[in-house]
Enzyme design. Structure first.
Site, short mmCIF file in Angstrom:
data_model
loop_
_atom_site.label_atom_id
_atom_site.label_comp_id
_atom_site.label_asym_id
_atom_site.label_seq_id
_atom_site.Cartn_x
_atom_site.Cartn_y
_atom_site.Cartn_z
N SER A 156 35.22 28.26 40.26
CA SER A 156 35.33 29.68 39.96
C SER A 156 33.98 30.28 39.60
O SER A 156 33.08 29.60 39.09
CB SER A 156 36.29 29.87 38.78
OG SER A 156 36.25 31.19 38.29
N TYR A 169 38.85 28.79 29.82
CA TYR A 169 38.78 28.66 31.27
C TYR A 169 37.33 28.56 31.75
O TYR A 169 36.98 27.71 32.57
CB TYR A 169 39.48 29.84 31.93
CG TYR A 169 39.54 29.79 33.43
CD1 TYR A 169 40.45 28.95 34.08
CD2 TYR A 169 38.72 30.60 34.21
CE1 TYR A 169 40.52 28.91 35.46
CE2 TYR A 169 38.79 30.56 35.59
CZ TYR A 169 39.70 29.73 36.22
OH TYR A 169 39.76 29.68 37.59
#
Length: 294
Positions: A156, A169
């Site tokens: 990501s 995250y």
């Protein structure tokens, strides 16, 4: 619906077994189907057996080869059994796509001061320990096969740019990016490459993702970047297939942006995230002069 295409006449992954984690839906499914179209024997995995068998049926309907083996990639024994099944699938294990992940926004993630320890540990297990386990057993199987190969980590943009209110995250994805560089450095001696795909917003097809992307706030916040739209799973699959193939034979340890230009932008708009409990930003701004902020 998945694309119903025929197997290419000159498939790039012919004779290789490719294991794709988290491949019963969304991005992982698209990668599995594309790898099969390119001639690979694909090992599909996830916790939903019925969904996994549907992916296998879809692949076989287009002339591809696939098998399903269930696994929870946070459990060492299940990952070990999964990799053993992939290694015994009938083709040399030459590719590993680490895709399984969990986004926890609104479900335990947040600013670091507000995350509970149990939620932090759960996020690290789902998004980083799972990567470790897949690489631990998958890389050893690839080394033992002595065929070289390619590892693709589906990561990501959060690894390199902060995401407001998603400190757990971003930590996991940053660790994944760092691990990519270390794995690429060491395992190159066994002719195994490792590269990291840094995703922006991609429609994963999950109910939570669909709800989020349909909100007017979300659309306003992201209208000015990512080419004015979100990515499609098939676009991720195209890049993954390239990295798995010999066409990318001199790419190793790279962090490949697939974000519609979000990383290149000087500013990435963020959906609003609430202030810390009992501490409003407006009230804090009033004391800036007293504490010398800036």
């Amino acid at each position: 619906m998945p694309s119903q295409r025929s197997v290419p006449s000159s498939p790039r992954l012919e004779g290789r077994a490719i294991l794709v984690t988290g491949s019963t839906r969304g991005i992982g499914r698209a990668i599995a189907e594309r790898a099969a179209l390119e001639g690979a024997l694909v090992v599909v995995t996830g916790r939903d057996a019925s969904a996994g068998e549907m992916v296998v049926s879809s692949i076989e309907a287009t002339g591809g080869r696939a098998l399903f083996h269930p696994a929870d990639v946070t459990r060492a024994d299940e990952v070990e059994a999964l990799v053993a099944a992939a290694a015994d699938a009938g083709s040399v294990l030459r590719g590993l796509v680490v895709n399984a992940a969990s986004v926890e926004l609104g479900n335990g993630d947040g600013p670091v001061t507000e995350i509970e320890l149990a939620d932090w540990e759960r996020m690290m297990t789902a998004n980083l320990t799972s990567v470790f386990l897949t690489l631990k057993f998958g890389l050893r199987a690839m080394v033992d096969a002595k065929g070289g190969g390619s590892v693709v980590l589906i990561g990501s943009l959060a690894a390199t740019r902060g995401l407001v209110g998603m400190d757990g995250y971003t930590t996991a994805k940053g660790g994944m990016a760092a691990l990519n560089r270390s794995v690429a450095t060491y395992y190159s001696r066994y002719r195994i490459r490792c590269n990291y795909v840094s995703l922006g917003l991609v429609d994963s097809g999950t109910e939570r993702a669909v709800r989020a992307m349909q909100s007017s706030e979300f659309r306003r916040a992201n209208a000015a970047w990512q080419l004015g739209r979100i990515g499609r799973p098939e676009e991720v699959a195209t890049v993954a297939a390239h990295l798995l193939s010999d066409e990318s034979s001199f790419m190793n340890g790279a962090q490949v942006p697939l974000d519609g230009g979000a990383f290149a932008a000087s500013h990435k708009p963020q959906p609003s995230v609430g202030d810390l409990p009992g501490i409003s930003r407006e009230a804090w701004d009033e004391v800036d002069g007293e504490v010398g902020v800036g």
